[in-house]
Design an enzyme around this catalytic site. Structure first.
Site, mmCIF file in Angstrom:
data_model
loop_
_atom_site.group_PDB
_atom_site.id
_atom_site.type_symbol
_atom_site.label_atom_id
_atom_site.label_comp_id
_atom_site.label_asym_id
_atom_site.label_seq_id
_atom_site.Cartn_x
_atom_site.Cartn_y
_atom_site.Cartn_z
ATOM 1 N N LYS A 93 0.824 -1.130 0.027
ATOM 2 C CA LYS A 93 -0.026 -0.037 0.017
ATOM 3 C C LYS A 93 0.836 1.241 0.027
ATOM 4 O O LYS A 93 0.692 2.026 -0.796
ATOM 5 C CB LYS A 93 -0.909 -0.019 1.230
ATOM 6 N N ASN B 242 -3.552 6.317 5.737
ATOM 7 C CA ASN B 242 -2.792 5.434 6.576
ATOM 8 C C ASN B 242 -0.971 5.497 6.137
ATOM 9 O O ASN B 242 -0.369 4.921 7.147
ATOM 10 C CB ASN B 242 -3.326 3.906 6.056
ATOM 11 N N HIS C 35 -4.249 -9.320 10.182
ATOM 12 C CA HIS C 35 -5.134 -8.734 11.102
ATOM 13 C C HIS C 35 -6.506 -9.612 11.405
ATOM 14 O O HIS C 35 -7.498 -9.082 11.681
ATOM 15 C CB HIS C 35 -5.814 -7.422 10.432
#
Length: 453
Positions: free
Chosen positions: A119, A142, A189
C-alpha cells in the site's frame, strides 16, 4: 455534514484522533475525547487537549454519558468492540472513522489504495506520478498523514491519493473514491477481524459506494482480489504480472504494457524500474492502471516509473559493510510481505525476523526461509514461533537475539561478503516499539554504528 454545536465523541487519542479533534473544533463542534491511557500516561498531551476545549475521558473504563452524543468518530487502531462504540451503536448514534469524516469534506477526486501488502509504496508511487504530471496532489491516509488535516486545502482540480487500511474501511458508509485499488489480499489482522471472510469484506468496502464513471483496479494474479470483480461489475481495470490482458496493465517480454480493449502499447521497460522485487513490479503495474483510468499521458507515467526510488522502511538500502548489504524492511509486518522481501534477492540472506504476531500462520514464510535464507536471527515476542515453524521445515541455522542490538551484532558476525542482511520481521513492532518506523530507525542506527567502528 454540519458539525456546528454537535456533540461528537472521538475514541482514541493517537495521531488520527488528535487530528479529528482539532478538525471538529474548527467546525465548532463540542468535542469529547476518550482514550484507554490515563492522564499520567498521556502526560502534557492531556493538558494540551483540555486547554483546547476538549472534554477528556481517560483510563480503561471511564464513565461516558452518550445521551447527548450526535456522532462518534473511532480511530483506526481502536477495535469496534470497545464499550463506547458498542453503546453508541445500541443507541443508534452514527459511528464513523476519520476516513469517512474526511470524505464528507473532500472536493478532489480520490484515488484510494488498499491491500495486505504494497500500500505505502504504491500510494507514494501514484502520488508522485500525479505530482510529476503537474497536479496539486495530496498523499495521505494510512501512510502517516491524516487526511482530515489536509483535505480542505485541495480543490476539484487537484487529486487526493490515499492509503486506506481495513481498519479505516470498516467504519465507512458513503466513502466513494474515483479510483479504488486493491493490490492483494492475504491473511492479516485476523486477530482484529475475526475471520478471513470479514477481512475480505472490509477491504471490499473501498468500492462499495462507487457508481458509473468510477474505476476499480484489481490484481488479476491474486485469486481473492480477482474474484471481487463480480461485485465491481464493468468498472474493473486489471493488472497482471503473469498474464497478457485484454484490458489493463501487464508485462509482455521486457515491457510494461497497457491495453484499452481496442489496442495495446508499451509504457516502459521493466528494467527502468528502480524499486527491486517482483512485488514492486506488481505495484508499478497497479500505478500504471490508475494512470490509464485517470487519463495520464504514457510519457508522464514512464517518467515517474524510472525516477521513483521507493519509500523508507520498505526494502530500504542502508549501507554496505565488508561486502554485505544491509536492507531495512521494517514495514514487512506480516509473513506475506516478508516473503516478498526474501524473493527480491538472489543472494544468500541473513534474516532478522520476529515481533508481535497478528494471529497468522508462519508455515509459508518458513518454507521461503528454507529456500532463501542462510542464517535466521529471531527477536521479539513471537520470534520463537518463526523459529518453531522453520525447524519443522528442517532449517536449523537459527540464532535468538534478546534485542535489536544483539540481533544486528549477530548478523554482522554471521554475514559473508556478497550476502544481504535483511530486516523483514513478518510481525508488527508493537511488542518492543511504538511503530514499524521506530523499529526501522533503530535498525539503521545500529547498522551505521557498525560502519563507524
Amino acid at each position: 455534514m454540519n458539525l456546528k454545536n454537535k456533540h461528537v465523541l472521538v475514541v482514541g487519542a493517537g495521531v488520527s484522533g488528535q487530528a479529528v479533534s482539532r478538525f471538529l473544533l474548527g467546525k465548532q463542534a463540542k468535542v469529547s475525547l476518550t482514550d484507554s491511557r490515563t492522564q499520567e500516561q498521556m502526560g502534557p498531551l492531556a493538558d494540551e487537549l483540555a486547554a483546547q476545549g476538549i472534554s477528556l475521558y481517560l483510563g480503561e473504563n471511564p464513565v461516558i454519558d452518550l445521551e447527548n452524543c450526535d456522532l462518534l468518530v473511532v480511530s483506526p487502531g481502536v477495535p469496534l468492540t470497545v464499550p463506547p462504540v458498542v453503546q453508541a451503536r445500541q443507541k443508534g448514534i452514527p459511528v464513523i472513522g476519520e476516513l469517512e469524516l474526511s470524505y464528507h469534506f473532500t472536493r478532489s477526486p480520490i484515488i484510494a489504495i488498499t491491500g495486505t501488502n504494497g500500500k505505502t509504496t504504491t500510494t507514494s508511487l501514484i502520488g508522485q506520478m500525479f505530482r510529476d504530471a503537474g497536479y496539486h496532489t495530496l498523499i495521505a491516509g494510512n501512510i502517516g498523514l491524516p487526511l482530515i488535516s489536509e483535505v480542505e486545502k485541495y480543490t476539484a482540480e487537484d487529486v487526493v491519493v490515499a492509503e486506506v487500511s481495513s481498519f479505516q474501511l470498516e467504519t465507512t458508509a458513503q466513502f466513494r473514491p474515483k479510483v479504488a485499488v486493491i493490490l492483494n489480499i492475504t491473511p492479516d489482522h485476523l486477530d482484529r477481524h475475526g475471520s478471513m471472510a470479514a477481512y475480505i469484506e472490509a477491504k471490499a468496502r473501498i468500492f462499495a459506494q462507487q457508481r458509473e464513471g468510477d474505476w476499480v483496479v484489481l490484481n488479476y494474479d491474486d485469486p481473492i482480489t480477482r474474484d471481487l470483480a463480480g461485485a465491481a461489475q464493468d468498472r474493473v481495470i486489471f493488472f497482471s504480472r503473469q498474464h497478457i490482458l485484454e484490458k489493463g496493465s501487464f508485462i509482455q517480454g521486457d515491457k510494461i504494457m497497457v491495453s484499452d480493449g481496442e489496442g495495446s502499447w508499451a509504457i516502459a521497460n521493466t528494467a527502468s524500474l528502480r524499486i527491486p522485487g517482483a512485488h514492486n513490479l506488481e505495484n508499478a503495474l497497479a500505478a500504471v492502471a490508475v494512470g490509464q483510468a485517470m487519463g495520464l499521458a504514457p510519457a508522464n507515467i514512464a517518467y515517474t516509473l524510472s525516477s521513483f526510488t521507493g519509500v523508507a522502511h520498505r526494502l530500504e538500502y542502508v549501507t554496505t559493510i565488508n561486502g554485505v548489504a544491509y536492507i531495512n524492511d521494517s514495514k514487512g509486518t506480516n509473513p506475506d510481505a516478508a516473503i516478498k522481501a526474501l524473493e527480491a534477492y538472489d543472494v544468500p540472506i541473513v534474516l532478522i525476523a520476529g515481533g508481535k504476531n497478528k494471529g497468522v500462520s508462519f508455515k509459508d514464510f518458513a518454507q521461503k526461509i528454507k529456500e532463501k535464507v542462510r542464517v535466521l536471527i529471531t527477536v521479539g515476542m513471537h520470534g520463537y514461533q518463526i523459529a518453531e515453524a522453520v525447524q519443522e521445515q528442517g532449517f536449523t541455522n537459527i540464532f535468538n537475539a534478546q534485542d535489536y542490538a544483539q540481533a544486528v551484532k549477530i548478523a554482522h558476525e554471521q554475514a559473508k561478503p556478497g550476502e544481504v542482511v535483511l530486516l523483514s520481521p513478518a510481525c508488527t513492532s508493537w511488542d518492543m516499539f511504538k511503530n514499524f518506523e521506530e523499529r526501522g530507525e533503530l535498525f539503521k542506527r545500529l547498522v551505521r554504528e557498525l560502519e563507524e567502528r
